[in-house]
Scaffold this motif. Structure first.
Motif, PDB file in Angstrom:
ATOM      1  N   TYR A 135      54.737   9.595   6.297  1.00 57.46           N
ATOM      2  CA  TYR A 135      54.680   9.433   7.756  1.00 57.46           C
ATOM      3  C   TYR A 135      54.664  10.791   8.453  1.00 57.46           C
ATOM      4  N   VAL A 136      55.459  11.727   7.960  1.00 53.42           N
ATOM      5  CA  VAL A 136      55.480  13.073   8.555  1.00 53.42           C
ATOM      6  C   VAL A 136      54.087  13.702   8.497  1.00 53.42           C
ATOM      7  N   ASP A 137      53.431  13.591   7.344  1.00 51.00           N
ATOM      8  CA  ASP A 137      52.091  14.164   7.214  1.00 51.00           C
ATOM      9  C   ASP A 137      51.074  13.415   8.061  1.00 51.00           C
ATOM     10  N   LEU A 138      51.237  12.106   8.181  1.00 53.13           N
ATOM     11  CA  LEU A 138      50.325  11.328   9.021  1.00 53.13           C
ATOM     12  C   LEU A 138      50.435  11.764  10.472  1.00 53.13           C
ATOM     13  N   MET A 139      51.643  12.117  10.910  1.00 53.97           N
ATOM     14  CA  MET A 139      51.827  12.586  12.281  1.00 53.97           C
ATOM     15  C   MET A 139      51.193  13.956  12.500  1.00 53.97           C
ATOM     16  N   VAL A 140      51.062  14.750  11.442  1.00 57.30           N
ATOM     17  CA  VAL A 140      50.308  16.008  11.548  1.00 57.30           C
ATOM     18  C   VAL A 140      48.846  15.681  11.842  1.00 57.30           C
ATOM     19  N   LEU A 141      48.306  14.694  11.131  1.00 59.15           N
ATOM     20  CA  LEU A 141      46.931  14.269  11.386  1.00 59.15           C
ATOM     21  C   LEU A 141      46.753  13.820  12.828  1.00 59.15           C
ATOM     22  N   THR A 142      47.643  12.955  13.317  1.00 58.93           N
ATOM     23  CA  THR A 142      47.448  12.429  14.669  1.00 58.93           C
ATOM     24  C   THR A 142      47.631  13.523  15.725  1.00 58.93           C
ATOM     25  N   GLU A 143      48.486  14.498  15.449  1.00 55.81           N
ATOM     26  CA  GLU A 143      48.611  15.630  16.366  1.00 55.81           C
ATOM     27  C   GLU A 143      47.305  16.417  16.388  1.00 55.81           C
ATOM     28  N   TYR A 144      46.722  16.624  15.228  1.00 57.66           N
ATOM     29  CA  TYR A 144      45.462  17.357  15.118  1.00 57.66           C
ATOM     30  C   TYR A 144      44.348  16.620  15.860  1.00 57.66           C
ATOM     31  N   LEU A 145      44.298  15.302  15.713  1.00 62.68           N
ATOM     32  CA  LEU A 145      43.266  14.516  16.391  1.00 62.68           C
ATOM     33  C   LEU A 145      43.568  14.352  17.879  1.00 62.68           C
ATOM     34  N   ASN A 146      44.833  14.325  18.230  1.00 60.99           N
ATOM     35  CA  ASN A 146      45.197  14.191  19.644  1.00 60.99           C
ATOM     36  C   ASN A 146      44.755  15.411  20.435  1.00 60.99           C
ATOM     37  N   GLU A 147      44.749  16.577  19.777  1.00 64.21           N
ATOM     38  CA  GLU A 147      44.268  17.794  20.438  1.00 64.21           C
ATOM     39  C   GLU A 147      42.774  17.697  20.748  1.00 64.21           C
ATOM     40  N   ASP A 148      42.032  17.017  19.876  1.00 70.33           N
ATOM     41  CA  ASP A 148      40.586  16.842  20.053  1.00 70.33           C
ATOM     42  C   ASP A 148      40.140  15.691  19.158  1.00 70.33           C
ATOM     43  N   ASN A 149      39.950  14.504  19.771  1.00 70.37           N
ATOM     44  CA  ASN A 149      39.637  13.355  18.907  1.00 70.37           C
ATOM     45  C   ASN A 149      38.220  13.393  18.335  1.00 70.37           C
ATOM     46  N   HIS A 150      37.391  14.336  18.786  1.00 68.36           N
ATOM     47  CA  HIS A 150      36.073  14.497  18.164  1.00 68.36           C
ATOM     48  C   HIS A 150      36.199  15.017  16.731  1.00 68.36           C
ATOM     49  N   ARG A 151      37.375  15.545  16.388  1.00 69.81           N
ATOM     50  CA  ARG A 151      37.593  16.036  15.027  1.00 69.81           C
ATOM     51  C   ARG A 151      37.544  14.918  13.991  1.00 69.81           C
ATOM     52  N   ILE A 152      37.607  13.671  14.421  1.00 67.68           N
ATOM     53  CA  ILE A 152      37.528  12.572  13.468  1.00 67.68           C
ATOM     54  C   ILE A 152      36.201  12.615  12.707  1.00 67.68           C
ATOM     55  N   LYS A 153      35.175  13.237  13.292  1.00 70.77           N
ATOM     56  CA  LYS A 153      33.887  13.371  12.595  1.00 70.77           C
ATOM     57  C   LYS A 153      34.032  14.169  11.303  1.00 70.77           C
ATOM     58  N   LEU A 154      34.953  15.132  11.291  1.00 69.31           N
ATOM     59  CA  LEU A 154      35.178  15.923  10.091  1.00 69.31           C
ATOM     60  C   LEU A 154      35.570  15.027   8.917  1.00 69.31           C
ATOM     61  N   PHE A 155      36.361  14.019   9.209  1.00 72.33           N
ATOM     62  CA  PHE A 155      36.848  13.125   8.163  1.00 72.33           C
ATOM     63  C   PHE A 155      35.803  12.071   7.803  1.00 72.33           C
ATOM     64  N   MET A 156      34.987  11.687   8.772  1.00 75.12           N
ATOM     65  CA  MET A 156      33.902  10.747   8.477  1.00 75.12           C
ATOM     66  C   MET A 156      32.888  11.362   7.516  1.00 75.12           C
ATOM     67  N   ARG A 157      32.809  12.687   7.485  1.00 76.49           N
ATOM     68  CA  ARG A 157      31.913  13.368   6.542  1.00 76.49           C
ATOM     69  C   ARG A 157      32.515  13.427   5.133  1.00 76.49           C
ATOM     70  N   ARG A 158      33.755  12.978   5.016  1.00 76.95           N
ATOM     71  CA  ARG A 158      34.472  13.099   3.752  1.00 76.95           C
ATOM     72  C   ARG A 158      34.834  11.748   3.151  1.00 76.95           C
TER      73      ARG A 158
END
Length: 340
Positions: A135-158
């Motif tokens: 859960y702690v690591d998942l919250m790092v992800l959501t913080e990263y995406l909350n700063e810029d939700n367009h970053r989700i494209k990075l993960f869609m490429r993976r």
């Protein structure tokens, strides 16, 4: 990242080949044995020089020197050490939020690897002591995406095309979050809703962790008694979530509804369109899409565009708004072919 040295004073060729390392990263390394080669920037020459080799035993004075150089912005690590560097950050994932020298693609790789490792441990033994670091690591992800939700494209490429429960779960997380961010609704998208949705999508198939592995790897048709072990997995998953006191509506919706269909042909409740939540509809599209693009023992992987178009055409069972958005993105090649 150091505040003392302006990054524009560092030549571009150095920026391409080295990380300027910050105090938060240095302090996370073993104090006396840094696991990477360290370099010092000589401003008068505009070059980097070796300082300490990885694994070298540092004295107290050398530790002080490293910290001083780091605080002044003069300490670097080679990008050739990225595998070691990233393995280290994987275990302290919040460091990706403070290390501004990592490229976006590198951050995405590190986050994906960290979540996969945590999730693998948790699925093997779904108990609170293993859930908490996940859960702690998942919250790092959501913080990263909350700063810029367009970053989700990075993960869609993976998205992975090799099946495992971990790969399927993280794939569904990326696709589901992309749908959440890109198919608009009148409801406000709060940080809490992003957090809960991410958790729900990642754990949507947790009930499958209780299905015997030999069933999941069979290359022939399942027997009736084997299907009977798979069909209850949404209910089993919800019971696991309850034991962990994961009571958010989103968690229940994704776990219980991801196999429901608009026409009532799904399971476990055979719920119909007006009984399904928005997240349940997202999870249904994301889960099915991720299964279709993955190579399994009993079926080959479909191309993402073909899979999305197939779901879009199945309007009786899948929400066309979500399926169409996914198909449209692949038509426009919104996710690109590189992983940068």
């Amino acid at each position: 990242m150091s505040k003392a040295k302006n990054r524009t004073t560092i030549p571009d060729n150095i920026n391409e080949e080295y990380y300027q390392i910050g105090l938060a990263i240095i302090e996370s390394f073993p104090k006396y044995r840094p696991p990477v080669d360290l370099f010092v920037f000589k401003e008068e020459l505009g070059v980097l020089e070796p300082l300490f080799r990885k694994g070298s035993r540092l004295s107290n004075e050398e530790v002080e020197l490293v910290n001083k150089l780091c605080s002044e912005g003069d300490l670097f690590v080679s990008r050739t050490d990225h595998p070691i560097y990233s393995q280290h950050i994987v275990k302290q994932l919040d460091l990706v939020l403070v290390d501004k020298n990592l490229k976006e693609g590198e951050v995405a790789d590190i986050i994906q690897r960290a979540l996969a490792l945590r999730l693998n441990d948790f699925l093997e033994q779904p108990v609170k002591i293993l859930f908490d670091p996940l859960y702690v690591d998942l919250m790092v992800l959501t913080e990263y995406l909350n700063e810029d939700n367009h970053r989700i494209k990075l993960f869609m490429r993976r998205l992975s095309t090799e099946y495992s429960l971990v790969n399927h779960s993280t794939n569904t997380l990326w696709v589901g979050l992309w749908l959440l961010f890109n198919v608009k609704t009148s409801e406000e998208l709060t940080r809490k809703s992003i957090d809960n949705t991410a958790l729900a999508l990642l754990l949507h198939d947790i009930g499958m962790s209780k299905v015997p592995p030999f069933i999941l790897t069979k290359s022939t048709a399942l027997k009736i008694e084997e299907k009977d072990k798979i069909l209850p997995h949404p209910v089993v998953g919800f019971k696991i979530a309850q034991k962990l006191e994961l009571v958010a509506d989103e968690v229940r919706q994704a776990i219980v509804e991801h196999h429901e269909r608009l026409d009532g042909s799904g399971y476990p409740q055979k719920a119909k369109a007006n009984q399904l939540s928005r997240l349940g509809r997202i999870a249904a599209v994301a889960d099915s899409f991720c299964a279709m693009i993955t190579k399994r023992p009993y079926a080959g992987a479909k191309a993402p565009l073909a899979a999305a178009q197939e779901l879009m055409a199945d309007k009786a069972r899948y929400d066309s708004a979500f399926a169409s958005a996914l198909a449209g993105a692949y038509v426009m090649e919104a996710f690109g072919k590189n992983k940068a």
